[in-house]
Design an enzyme around this catalytic site. Structure first.
Site, mmCIF file in Angstrom:
data_model
loop_
_atom_site.group_PDB
_atom_site.id
_atom_site.type_symbol
_atom_site.label_atom_id
_atom_site.label_comp_id
_atom_site.label_asym_id
_atom_site.label_seq_id
_atom_site.Cartn_x
_atom_site.Cartn_y
_atom_site.Cartn_z
ATOM 1 N N LYS A 53 48.078 -132.785 -59.680
ATOM 2 C CA LYS A 53 48.530 -132.330 -58.357
ATOM 3 C C LYS A 53 50.021 -132.621 -58.170
ATOM 4 C CE LYS A 53 43.982 -132.639 -56.249
ATOM 5 N NZ LYS A 53 43.047 -133.192 -55.273
ATOM 6 N N GLN A 97 42.118 -138.623 -52.353
ATOM 7 C CA GLN A 97 41.251 -138.168 -53.435
ATOM 8 C C GLN A 97 39.853 -138.763 -53.276
ATOM 9 O OE1 GLN A 97 42.424 -135.927 -55.590
ATOM 10 N NE2 GLN A 97 40.536 -135.802 -56.771
ATOM 11 N N ASP A 120 43.330 -130.653 -47.388
ATOM 12 C CA ASP A 120 42.030 -130.483 -48.044
ATOM 13 C C ASP A 120 41.074 -129.670 -47.162
ATOM 14 O OD1 ASP A 120 41.662 -131.498 -50.627
ATOM 15 O OD2 ASP A 120 41.640 -133.574 -49.915
#
Ligand SMILES: Nc1nc2c(c(=O)[nH]1)N[C@@H](CN(C=O)c1ccc(C(=O)N[C@@H](CCC(=O)O)C(=O)O)cc1)CN2
Length: 310
Positions: A53, A97, A120
């Protein structure tokens, strides 16, 4: 032979579009988008994804920063960090995460990220926006799934779609996006009876069960489009580790198109994260026109054009 949908190529095309948007923002005097990634603990796969990422941000000109916290970080400390990032004007996107260590309440943590910076799309506000079709940030993997479908399907209206798996991160949002695209959607799960029979009627199958090679050739109608979200690491016959999806790839060559694992949905997850970060950065700087760019189901032509110009 089924068409192999090349997630890596489509992700590259999307990255080019994202990079052009970042360049445009900077040229217009706006702040360069900034993403912060939080990783708690030492899960090997998560470390790989976070590294990818950060590297992907560099490629498209997004500023990035990383907070790597030890596995025994307290929930309180994690929430305090998120609160600080929520207030930081240089940070437009925050992601934590998952999975998080067991002593941390994942839902509480995801709810603590400002919905405007929730790249997200996991915050209940964004989940609500998605399920009511009122914009917001769409979770990365489901968005990637729709883009991959859009690369081989011109018109979704009236198609029968079967989603295997009802997770909050993939199954449910994908089902909402397919509904918005006017498909007739069946969401199935571990207690669903006659899954092979249900799958056989589908024009679209999105397999997100995390069950290696669950979807057999006999479950698939000729001409169906198949998206494989599952990624499981198994030991191959040669003793080497390999990745397998939820679809028995070699058995489904009578399908119209299928995504491989690896190289299908995975790369799209990261490309969509970058696109979401740009959307958030634009919205936080007063430009809300960005929200519809990616919230709409993209058409096949958008991707053939993007691929041709890359
Ligand atoms: N906060 C989040 N956590 C997690 C997400 C997420 O979207 N947000 N999704 C997954 C992991 N993930 C991204 O974080 C992810 C998974 C897979 C890939 C990928 O590129 N896969 C490759 C192969 C993987 C490999 O080589 O090991 C592929 O399919 O080609 C990218 C991102 C859970 N956590």
């Amino acid at each position: 032979m089924a068409e192999k949908i090349d997630g890596r190529a489509i992700a590259r095309a999307l990255d080019e579009k994202t990079k052009a948007q970042v360049d445009e923002m900077v040229a217009a005097g706006m702040k360069r988008p900034g993403l912060t990634v939080i990783l708690v603990g030492e899960d090997g796969a998560s470390e790989v994804y976070v590294r990818r990422k950060i590297k992907a941000c560099e490629k498209v000109g997004i500023n990035s920063s990383e907070h790597r916290l030890p596995a025994d970080t307290s929930q309180e400390d994690l929430l305090a960090l998120i609160e600080k990032l929520n207030k930081d004007p240089e940070v437009h996107g925050i992601l934590c995460q998952v999975p998080l260590p067991d002593h941390i309440d994942t839902r509480l943590v995801l709810r603590s990220i400002s919905p405007d910076k929730d790249v997200d799309g996991f915050h209940p506000v964004n989940v609500g926006r998605l399920s009511t079709g009122t914009g917001g940030i769409v979770p990365c993997t489901p968005l990637g799934v729709m883009i991959l479908l859009g690369s081989v399907i011109d018109d979704f209206k009236g198609l029968d779609a079967v989603v295997i798996g009802k997770s909050n991160i993939v199954g449910k949002p994908v089902a909402n996006l397919l509904l918005d695209a006017e498909c007739t959607v069946t969401v199935t799960h571990i207690y669903t009876e006659n899954l092979p029979e249900i799958a056989r009627k589908a024009d679209i199958i999105v397999a997100a069960a995390g069950a290696p090679e669950l979807v057999k050739g006999s479950w698939v109608k000729p001409g169906a489009v198949l998206i494989d979200v599952g990624i499981t690491r198994i030991k191959g016959e040669d003793g080497k580790e390999k990745l397998v999806g939820d679809i028995a790839f070699d058995e489904v060559q009578h399908a119209k198109a299928v995504t491989p694992v690896p190289g299908g949905v995975g790369p799209m997850t990261i490309a969509c994260l970058l696109a979401n970060t740009v959307q958030a950065a634009r919205a936080l700087q007063g430009d809300n026109s960005a929200s519809s760019d990616y919230a709409d189901v993209p058409s096949r032509s958008m991707f053939t054009e993007a691929a041709a110009s890359s």
